[in-house]
Design a protein around this motif. Sequence first.
Motif, PDB file in Angstrom:
ATOM      1  N   UNK A 403       5.970  -9.174 -28.688  1.00 31.21           N
ATOM      2  CA  UNK A 403       5.198  -8.739 -30.211  1.00 31.21           C
ATOM      3  C   UNK A 403       4.038  -7.887 -30.111  1.00 31.21           C
ATOM      4  N   UNK A 404       3.454  -8.158 -29.126  1.00 27.05           N
ATOM      5  CA  UNK A 404       2.125  -7.460 -28.599  1.00 27.05           C
ATOM      6  C   UNK A 404       2.874  -5.961 -28.422  1.00 27.05           C
ATOM      7  N   UNK A 412       1.864  -1.700 -38.594  1.00 27.51           N
ATOM      8  CA  UNK A 412       1.873  -2.848 -38.978  1.00 27.51           C
ATOM      9  C   UNK A 412       2.781  -3.553 -40.097  1.00 27.51           C
ATOM     10  N   UNK A 415       6.081  -4.817 -38.901  1.00 23.71           N
ATOM     11  CA  UNK A 415       6.199  -5.997 -37.886  1.00 23.71           C
ATOM     12  C   UNK A 415       6.889  -6.814 -38.367  1.00 23.71           C
ATOM     13  N   UNK A 417       8.307 -10.523 -39.464  1.00 25.30           N
ATOM     14  CA  UNK A 417       8.015 -11.820 -39.257  1.00 25.30           C
ATOM     15  C   UNK A 417       8.968 -12.619 -39.949  1.00 25.30           C
ATOM     16  N   UNK A 418       9.730 -13.675 -39.416  1.00 25.52           N
ATOM     17  CA  UNK A 418       9.484 -14.044 -38.209  1.00 25.52           C
ATOM     18  C   UNK A 418      10.107 -13.033 -36.986  1.00 25.52           C
ATOM     19  N   UNK A 419       9.480 -13.065 -35.820  1.00 24.98           N
ATOM     20  CA  UNK A 419       9.886 -12.376 -34.670  1.00 24.98           C
ATOM     21  C   UNK A 419      10.557 -13.324 -34.005  1.00 24.98           C
ATOM     22  N   UNK A 420      11.739 -13.697 -33.880  1.00 26.47           N
ATOM     23  CA  UNK A 420      12.248 -15.170 -33.345  1.00 26.47           C
ATOM     24  C   UNK A 420      13.097 -14.935 -32.083  1.00 26.47           C
TER      25      UNK A 420
END
Lengths: 447, 92
Positions: A403-404, A412, A415, A417-420
């Motif tokens: 994720x970082x 942003x 990004x 969500x979720x990143x699973x």
Amino acid sequence: MNDSLPLLTRHPDDILAIVGDRPITCRQFLAAATALAEALPDAPLAVNLCEDRYAFLVAFAAAVIRGQANVLLPSRQPAAIVEALARIDGHHVMHDGAMPELDADRIDVRPFTNPSAAVADVAVPSIPAGQLSAIVFTSGSTGESTQIRKFWRTLVQGTAINRRYTLQGIDGPAGIVATVPPWHMYGLEYTVLLPLFENVHTYTGNTLFPGDIRNALERTPGQRIFVTTPVHLRAVLRAGLAFPPVRRILCATAPLTRELATDAARTLGGDICELYGCTEAGCLAYRNPVTTNDWTFFAELRVNRAGRRVSIDAAHLPEPVMLTDDLVFTADGCFELRGRGADLVKIGGKRGSLAELTNRLLQIDGVEDAVVFSPNPDAAGDGNEARLSALVVCPGRDIDAVRDELAQVIDPVFMPRPLRRVDALPRNQTGKMRRLDLQQLGDDPTG
Amino acid sequence: MAEMTDFEMRLATLICEVLNLEDMAPADIDPEQPLFDGGLGLDSIDALEIAVAVAQDYDVHLKAEDEQTREIFATLRNLANHIRQETDAAPA
């Protein structure tokens, strides 16, 4: 045929911008822009990274005066800027403070934007109509962003068309307060170009929070035009503040529902003009969402229909533009918007490509397979913009580290969500995935 | 990770709710880590959502043009402290 078109067509005493609570005349603006134009480094391309709207305006005009094209990057993430500039030859960078370490000629425009009280009249520069004046970017389905070239003729004539539909019935000076940045096409059209040619001024201070928007409206003399998106409109209405009355709301980037439109018109006053367009061609169609679902194309456009594929042509556009959205025409030539091309997502006025975002994930070390998807694409509209989800196969890596790394290279708003993290993606025999399977995996917290 | 006060916990819960941070529990938010610019990776629309929720729940209206807003939004702890200062009533 005109070989050149003026930089602006307003009287030197007209107000062009409200900086803080201070009006800036066209005379002051023109003096600043011409002085900056002379100071710009030599290069065909001027990357305009200015964050402040007035600095952006001065830098934009200066580059055009100097015969340079403004490069307007879609993302202001430091790593994205560095990467984009590595692909562009022959540029310098105009900025107003914050910017990443760049290996490029750079010029701080702030010394030029400080308005001096008394300035002499400067002749209005003539700009060759065919001069490349801006380059904007759009995400394509292949995952690579595409450069869209804007010639001065296109920008000037496009503005004249926009005014017919968005300033209709507004006499006398009007003031624009916008929540959209000037470096996206919608913000460029209504907060940078419109003030150069029409009797409007643009507020250049911060408009991030509802309290800022109220301040901006209070400091805006004359009839107020609020240039915004469904997300911002919904937030403004929920903030529970009293706003000065607005003459007109312009809204674009995602469809407005009738409920939100009606509520907005009641709370802020005035009428609503909702706009539909694309980066390639600018605004194309309008509707009043309080009274109709149907969109009407601007009459200056030629609309070519071949089955469900629609392309737009017009005298000011260098070439026809193919629309990626799903339009369903009504008997009277209006249309309903049924959905976007499956790959394209639009969040907060920013357009992204799922294929491109997935590519970004796959480029991260240790990521073996990945998919970025829109879990509920039909929920868009009404400001409840659907955020993205992603599934990642990365056996040797911590999902937070992935994720970082992803955060370094994407805007942003995109990004997931979720990143699973999952063991495998639900691919079928042809390698494709069904949205339903993705949703189930994405919803399952133990997945 | 720094300890969270009860008030910070309530604020963290509010943030997770309004931003749909499904893969994050309120207790996972470090009150001293940046909310934006890395950290949780929040963006300007998130900032707007948080500001509206804070306005609704605490009647505290944030403004981006105030010099200290960047500071207030830097961490959960700063935001919590600001709200408590503005309201005077919210218990720790």
